[in-house]
Design an enzyme around this catalytic site. Structure first.
Site, PDB file in Angstrom:
ATOM      1  N   GLY A   1      -2.665  -4.341   5.792  1.00  0.00           N
ATOM      2  CA  GLY A   1      -1.868  -5.109   6.741  1.00  0.00           C
ATOM      3  C   GLY A   1      -1.600  -4.348   8.030  1.00  0.00           C
ATOM      4  O   GLY A   1      -1.664  -4.907   9.131  1.00  0.00           O
ATOM      5  N   THR A   2      -1.300  -3.071   7.915  1.00  0.00           N
ATOM      6  CA  THR A   2      -0.979  -2.267   9.095  1.00  0.00           C
ATOM      7  C   THR A   2      -2.167  -2.220  10.057  1.00  0.00           C
ATOM      8  O   THR A   2      -2.026  -2.441  11.262  1.00  0.00           O
ATOM      9  CB  THR A   2      -0.574  -0.839   8.673  1.00  0.00           C
TER      10      THR A   2
ATOM     11  N   ASN B   1       9.550  -9.791   5.602  1.00  0.00           N
ATOM     12  CA  ASN B   1       9.488  -9.003   4.384  1.00  0.00           C
ATOM     13  C   ASN B   1      10.859  -8.623   3.826  1.00  0.00           C
ATOM     14  O   ASN B   1      10.987  -8.321   2.661  1.00  0.00           O
ATOM     15  CB  ASN B   1       8.650  -7.747   4.611  1.00  0.00           C
TER      16      ASN B   1
ATOM     17  N   THR C   1     -17.989   2.532   6.381  1.00  0.00           N
ATOM     18  CA  THR C   1     -18.601   1.939   5.196  1.00  0.00           C
ATOM     19  C   THR C   1     -17.561   1.105   4.451  1.00  0.00           C
ATOM     20  O   THR C   1     -16.464   1.581   4.173  1.00  0.00           O
ATOM     21  CB  THR C   1     -19.157   3.057   4.283  1.00  0.00           C
TER      22      THR C   1
ATOM     23  N   CYS D   1       9.949   0.491   3.833  1.00  0.00           N
ATOM     24  CA  CYS D   1       9.514   1.385   4.898  1.00  0.00           C
ATOM     25  C   CYS D   1      10.691   2.030   5.611  1.00  0.00           C
ATOM     26  O   CYS D   1      10.564   3.101   6.169  1.00  0.00           O
ATOM     27  CB  CYS D   1       8.700   0.616   5.929  1.00  0.00           C
TER      28      CYS D   1
END
Ligand SMILES: *Cc1c(COP(=O)(O)O)cnc(C)c1O
Length: 387
Positions: A71-72, A153, A239, A327
């Protein structure tokens, strides 16, 4: 002791079906999706099947999905990708967002402010909602992007994206949403909502950590923020995390299958817990509207107690909750989301976030309600603040 996990907005366990889908890609199907031999083709096929599955839960096209590390990164790519390109082309340097966004948006905006961008941080109502009228008034000639999260959130409030999308379209401004908390939980239709960009993350919907996606509507030109071998149409080199991406897709698929029934079940559990706690604890309230709210989310406010004390007491009873967001919970500043609702700092300190998910049952609700009541009474009785 039985452990009850009530912190699904912080992260979720990987579903058994998801783990099973991922395992071969750590083993015999280990190829690099860029290789031209059969090992590479096997990985490439898995990547493209996953892209179609992820697109499906958003009502998007597979070629509109860019896989990222979560998400970040998706939020960073949306804001910087549109911002850098628009500024370079002389299209404008103004971004509109809200004051209750996740740090992945807010800190990216702060960084952009040091690079010649201007950002408007819209206030929210005391219910935790963005008023579309404020978005409309904030749009200027230089505005290039509106970024408003789908659901918050911390308090779970669901924003009126369709109305904001109409404004964005009418003003010809790109529209992004951080849908990390809603993907797989409530319906999303990027066309109906008028979205150009949307961020999701696997670990919030029973997939693995470290993988996510950005939806970018066909024709939306972005600058890349990671340069390299040109993977993901040059927008995100590196990758591909094939196993993680397969996990994200399987998780999205599963979540969409059970979305309707699970949303109903969690809404009932949520409302029951809210009622039990508010009936038995004085000087308590819910932060954010109860009507436009994520199914499993509750954010209690308790006067005369510290959320951290409640959290630790509940943890000793096997119950995992959070205060504010994971967070910011290491800092002791009051939550920026709760402050935006107009709460005083001391009212923010007594907050407790409960986010329910697949593992939670009706039985949990009774035990959790009793434990919260006991915790609040205990800390009030020993606190000088209590009455
Ligand atoms: C968790 C979360 C993020 C960050 O996602 P990661 O995959 O952990 O980087 C961004 N926005 C919201 C709303 C979130 O809840």
């Amino acid at each position: 002791m039985k452990r009850i996990y009530l912190d699904h907005s912080a992260t979720t366990p990987v579903a058994p079906e998801v783990l099973e889908a991922m395992l071969p890609y750590f083993g015999e199907k280990f190829g690099n999706a860029s290789s031209l031999h059969s090992f590479g083709l096997e990985a490439k096929e898995a990547l493209e099947e996953s892209r179609a599955k992820v697109a499906a839960i958003l009502c998007a096209q597979p070629e509109e999905i860019i896989f990222t590390s979560g998400g970040t990164e998706s939020d960073n790519l949306a804001l910087k990708g549109i911002g850098y390109r628009s500024k370079e082309k002389g299209l404008g340097n103004h971004i509109i967002t809200s004051s209750i966004e996740h740090p992945a948006i807010l800190e990216t905006c702060r960084k952009l402010e040091t690079q010649g961008f201007e950002v408007t941080y819209l206030p929210v109502t005391k219910d935790g909602l963005v008023d579309p009228g404020t978005v409309e008034s904030a749009v200027r000639e230089e505005t290039v992007l509106i970024s408003i999260m789908h659901a918050n959130n911390e308090i779970g409030t669901i924003q009126p994206l369709k109305e904001i999308g109409e404004i964005a379209a009418q003003k010809d401004v790109f529209f992004h949403t951080d849908a990390v908390q809603t993907a797989g939980k409530i319906p999303i239709d990027v066309n109906d909502m008028g979205l150009d960009l949307l961020s999701i993350s696997a670990h919030k919907l029973y997939g693995p950590k470290g993988v996510g996606a950005l939806y970018a509507r066909k024709g939306t030109r972005l600058d890349s923020i990671v340069q390299g071998g040109g993977h993901e149409r040059g927008l995100r080199s590196g990758t591909e995390n094939v196993a993680g991406i397969v996990g994200l897709a399987r998780a999205a698929d599963l979540a969409s299958q059970e979305m309707a029934s699970e949303a109903k079940r969690l809404t009932d559990l949520r409302d029951k817990l809210a009622k039990m706690v508010l009936d038995s604890v004085k000087d308590a309230w819910i932060n954010g509207t109860m009507t436009k709210r994520l199914p499993g989310n509750l954010n209690f406010g308790f006067r005369y107690v510290e959320g951290e004390s409640l959290l630790l007491f509940l943890d000793s009873k096997g119950i995992a909750v959070s205060t504010g967001s994971a967070c910011s919970s290491k800092k002791l500043e009051p939550s920026h989301v709760l402050l935006s609702l107009g709460l005083k700092a001391e009212e923010c300190h007594g907050s407790l976030r409960i986010t329910m998910g697949r593992s939670n049952t009706e039985e949990d609700v009774d035990y959790v309600a009793r434990s919260i009541t006991e915790a609040v009474e205990r800390f009030r009785s020993i606190s000088a603040l209590g009455r």
